[in-house]
Structure formats: structure tokens, C-alpha cells
Scaffold this active site. Structure first.
Site, PDB file in Angstrom:
ATOM      1  CD  GLU A 176      29.734  66.650   6.939  1.00  0.00           C
ATOM      2  OE1 GLU A 176      30.356  65.377   6.782  1.00  0.00           O
ATOM      3  OE2 GLU A 176      29.669  67.424   6.709  1.00  0.00           O
ATOM      4  CG  HIS A 208      31.353  69.310   9.643  1.00  0.00           C
ATOM      5  ND1 HIS A 208      31.310  69.037   8.260  1.00  0.00           N
ATOM      6  CD2 HIS A 208      32.130  70.191   9.362  1.00  0.00           C
ATOM      7  CE1 HIS A 208      32.643  68.970   7.645  1.00  0.00           C
ATOM      8  NE2 HIS A 208      33.100  70.207   8.623  1.00  0.00           N
TER       9      HIS A 208
END
Length: 296
Positions: free
Chosen positions: A213, A251
Site C-alpha cells: 500500500e 494504516h
């Protein structure tokens, strides 16, 4: 085979008597995991009845649990302020693998316990991760075991818990040796590269799926490692192509700053290393099927 976690792993749960610990311990037991007990100093010398004759002891410390059960894995469900002490305690007890599910741990605490654990030979997976599962053998964490119950030839390493679940479901008919959710915080113990090396050495892993990511340079470093050291086919997916610059997405480590950490940059690096990168999770699953078919 599998990496890091097998049917012989003996699992101790730090925080087993809390609501999350109880719920996920029950799920781990249902998946066949050898959970041998829990740790809570305030409830030491008590038992927890999970039904069907499964009564697990609660120990006052990790050392007591290891001495009594031979545990070699701990799963950490304790709240963020106590996570550092939990990992330090596990490392001091000689636990080889600590799976830290807890999210919201201060970065400074993570830096401290990662270094402490590494110096004592304890591998940390996480924090802020779903754990890992070797289907048909053991499940340490919160990954639903029923989404991919069949063992098979795919090894999966992922920053994202949700994408771990989705790719496991998409590829459930093929199955996995092990799926590892390494977590997406700025500081994690086990990296993409660690898992790539382990899957490369595992004779039963035929193909590796890497999920990354935005944020940081872990995927670029993984690409360099793949180019130099990985002979097995690797299929990748990068989340965050539409993320706005400067905003944390999901995150704590998923943030793009200037030209650093972009999804496009990661995709380019992986493709230059020979990795087939999917545009969506479903497209990634199709690429896996194509690569496996080409090998037969």
C-alpha cells in the site's frame, strides 16, 4: 510445509481473558490451533472453559506459561499502553514468535520492543496486524479460518488485513501454505522481504502474492530483493492509487508525501523486478491463476 506457524506450534495468548482475546481464542481453537493457555497476572491460576472439554489455564507471566506448556508462539491482544511490556516479557521468556494484534501502539514503543525482541531472537509479526494462518495447520491471530480452509501452494504476505482476507477468499480453491499479515504501521517486525525469503525457501510454496500500500519504501525494497533473490513467480497488488497526498489512509504508515511512497512508484518498481501487478484484487487473483497455469 508452512512458514513461521505449523500444526506443532504451541500458542499462548496474552490478553486471553479480555473480550477480544476470548473471542479470537475461541476461533483459533475451532481452527485447530494448539492454544495452550493465556496470560493475565490478575487472573493467574484460574481457568477459562471454552466448551467441548477445552479448558485453558491462565498464567501469571509468559515465563510461567512457557515453563508449563512449552509454548513457542504468543499472540498479543493487550491494550496499547501495555503492548511494549508484553513483547518484552515474551522475548525475555524465549518465545520465538510474537504476533502483535494490538493497534494504536505509539511508534516509540514499537521501536523499542522491536529492537529488544530482535536482539533476543524473537520474531515479531505486527503490530496492528491480523496475524498469520497456515490453513489446515494453525491460525495465530484474527484471520477468519473459513475464508480459505484449504492448504495449497500460494504464499501470501500483506500489509492490509482486509486485502489479506479478500485475496484469500478469491484464491480459496487453490489454497495457501501460509498467509502473513505483517501490519501497516510505520515500524513492523517482520517485513515483506522476510516473508519473501521464507517463501522462497519453502518447497511447498509455488507462487507468492505480495500486497502493499502507499507510504514508505517497503515495496520498493521488496522489489529489489525479488530481482536479486527470488526465483518463484510473484504477483502483487498495491492499494491506494486514488489516495490524496498528505493524508493518512487506513494504516498509520499509509501516507504519501511528495513523490515518496506513491502507488504508481511501487507498481513501477515491482514490475521492473518481474512482478505481475494487478489493478484490482480480483484482477490480481486472475494473474495468480494465469501464472500457476503457465507453470503446469
Amino acid at each position: 510445509m508452512a512458514i513461521y506457524l505449523t500444526k506443532d506450534s504451541r500458542v499462548l495468548i496474552q490478553g486471553m481473558t479480555g473480550s477480544e482475546g476470548l473471542r479470537h481464542t475461541r476461533r483459533m481453537l475451532a481452527a485447530g490451533t494448539q492454544v495452550v493457555g493465556g496470560v493475565n497476572p490478575r487472573k493467574a491460576d484460574t481457568d477459562v472453559d471454552f466448551g467441548d472439554g477445552r479448558v485453558l489455564p491462565v498464567f501469571g507471566s509468559v515465563r510461567e506459561g512457557v515453563d508449563a506448556t512449552g509454548a513457542d508462539v504468543t499472540v498479543v491482544f493487550v491494550p496499547p499502553p501495555f503492548a511494549k511490556a508484553a513483547v518484552v516479557e515474551a522475548a525475555d521468556a524465549g518465545i520465538p514468535l510474537a504476533v502483535v494484534i494490538t493497534e494504536g501502539i505509539p511508534v516509540h514503543d514499537a521501536v523499542v520492543f522491536q529492537a529488544y525482541a530482535a536482539a533476543r531472537g524473537t520474531r515479531v509479526i505486527g503490530p496492528n496486524c491480523p496475524g498469520l494462518i497456515s490453513p489446515g495447520q494453525s491460525n495465530a491471530g484474527i484471520i477468519p479460518s473459513d475464508i480459505a480452509p484449504r492448504p495449497g501452494g500460494i504464499g501470501l504476505v500483506s500489509k492490509s488485513g482486509t486485502l489479506t482476507y479478500q485475496l484469500m477468499y478469491e484464491l480459496r480453491e487453490i489454497g495457501f501454505t501460509t498467509a502473513v499479515g505483517i501490519g501497516g504501521d510505520p515500524v513492523v517486525g517482520t517485513t515483506h522481504i522476510d516473508c519473501l525469503s521464507a517463501f522462497e525457501a519453502d518447497p511447498d510454496t509455488e507462487l507468492i502474492v505480495l500486497i502493499g500500500e502507499i507510504g514508505g519504501d517497503a515495496e520498493e525494497r521488496a522489489a529489489a530483493h525479488i530481482a536479486a533473490h527470488v526465483t518463484k513467480p510473484v504477483v502483487g497488488y498495491i492499494a491506494g492509487f486514488t489516495a490524496p497526498e498528505g493524508r493518512t489512509m487506513g494504516h498509520a504508515g499509509a501516507i504519501v508525501s511528495g513523490s515518496s511512497g506513491t502507488a504508481e512508484g511501487k507498481k513501477t518498481a515491482l514490475e521492473a523486478a518481474g512482478v505481475a501487478v494487478g489493478s484490482t484484487p480480483s484482477a490480481t487473483a486472475r494473474l495468480v491463476l494465469e501464472r500457476l497455469t503457465a507453470r503446469t
